[in-house]
Design a protein around this motif. Structure first.
Motif, PDB file in Angstrom:
ATOM      1  N   UNK A   1      56.369  31.433  50.801  1.00 26.37           N
ATOM      2  CA  UNK A   1      57.368  31.946  49.878  1.00 26.37           C
ATOM      3  C   UNK A   1      58.429  30.914  49.546  1.00 26.37           C
ATOM      4  N   UNK A   2      58.855  30.148  50.564  1.00 23.53           N
ATOM      5  CA  UNK A   2      59.840  29.096  50.326  1.00 23.53           C
ATOM      6  C   UNK A   2      59.306  27.990  49.435  1.00 23.53           C
ATOM      7  N   UNK A   3      58.064  27.580  49.684  1.00 28.29           N
ATOM      8  CA  UNK A   3      57.444  26.551  48.852  1.00 28.29           C
ATOM      9  C   UNK A   3      57.296  27.040  47.416  1.00 28.29           C
ATOM     10  N   UNK A   4      56.898  28.305  47.253  1.00 21.58           N
ATOM     11  CA  UNK A   4      56.751  28.874  45.910  1.00 21.58           C
ATOM     12  C   UNK A   4      58.087  28.872  45.170  1.00 21.58           C
ATOM     13  N   UNK A   5      59.164  29.218  45.881  1.00 20.49           N
ATOM     14  CA  UNK A   5      60.491  29.235  45.255  1.00 20.49           C
ATOM     15  C   UNK A   5      60.917  27.830  44.831  1.00 20.49           C
ATOM     16  N   UNK A   6      60.658  26.838  45.684  1.00 24.24           N
ATOM     17  CA  UNK A   6      61.000  25.453  45.347  1.00 24.24           C
ATOM     18  C   UNK A   6      60.190  24.967  44.141  1.00 24.24           C
ATOM     19  N   UNK A   7      58.908  25.297  44.119  1.00 23.58           N
ATOM     20  CA  UNK A   7      58.066  24.882  42.992  1.00 23.58           C
ATOM     21  C   UNK A   7      58.510  25.561  41.702  1.00 23.58           C
ATOM     22  N   UNK A   8      58.887  26.828  41.806  1.00 18.00           N
ATOM     23  CA  UNK A   8      59.363  27.544  40.618  1.00 18.00           C
ATOM     24  C   UNK A   8      60.661  26.928  40.101  1.00 18.00           C
TER      25      UNK A   8
END
Length: 219
Positions: free
Chosen positions: A14-21
């Motif tokens: 979830x954290x990686x997804x937020x950073x990528x977004x």
């Protein structure tokens, strides 16, 4: 893998997804790119969207939804599994076409035609899953999410073109930029939702004869 390890992996995904977004949003905000670095920026932009899809897949695997997932019978033709295998690649192709359009490496006609075809394909895929999948099934829930994200992205894309042409083709005005940025961000969500829905469908859908039921003539 223990429940605690899965929880940590899910949080990390979830954290990686937020950073990528966030990174995708930053790239969407870029109005001008030097001509000598357009290709590199375009490739990096597409890579961010692909990475977002992979991070969503990571979140799915660490969520435990695939463990002991119930199967459902697919009566359609072509099969949902075959459609699910194609869908992410079509979204990826459309993302590449969108990026080349944003960086003025391709005209708008190809992107618009591709958006119509891919959008229709995804809507067909999502509604096709909703019919055989039982209520509260993860594949059905993912298909509903995919359906609405596609609708929102198409509306934002149409709005961006209408506002742009209404303002004389000026893509730098705030109204046009707002719709374009929203269109790009929802494109990443389409990539993630399509990837998740495709994996869930391939893990749970079964053709009638494969499931051990009598063949009724529907392929």
């Amino acid at each position: 893998m223990t429940t605690k390890e899965k929880s940590w992996q899910f949080l990390c995904a979830g954290g990686v997804s937020a950073l990528l977004l966030a990174a995708i949003t930053v790239f969407a905000l870029r109005a001008d790119v030097p001509k000598d670095s357009v290709l590199l920026v375009c490739i990096f932009d597409v890579a961010l969207q692909i990475s977002f899809g992979i991070s969503c897949l990571w979140a799915l695997h660490s969520s435990g939804l695939l463990t002991g997932i119930a199967s459902f019978i697919d009566h359609g033709s072509p099969s949902l599994r075959s459609i699910a295998a194609i869908a992410p690649w079509l979204v990826l192709l459309q993302i590449i076409m969108g990026a080349t359009l944003r960086y003025r490496m391709m005209g708008a006609i190809s992107h618009v035609l591709g958006a119509m075809l891919v959008g229709a394909f995804l809507l067909y895929f999502a509604t096709g899953v909703m019919t055989p999948a039982p209520q509260a099934h993860p594949a059905r829930s993912a298909s509903i999410v995919l359906l609405w994200i596609v609708v929102v992205q198409v509306v934002l894309g149409i709005a961006a073109y209408v506002v742009r042409f209404g303002q004389g083709g000026n893509n730098a005005l705030p109204e046009t930029r707002l719709f374009s940025i929203g269109h790009i961000i929802t494109g990443a969500f389409v990539m993630g939702a399509t990837t998740v829905a495709s994996v869930l469908v391939r893990a749970s859908s079964r053709k009638q004869e494969v499931a051990g039921l009598p063949f009724t003539g529907t392929v």
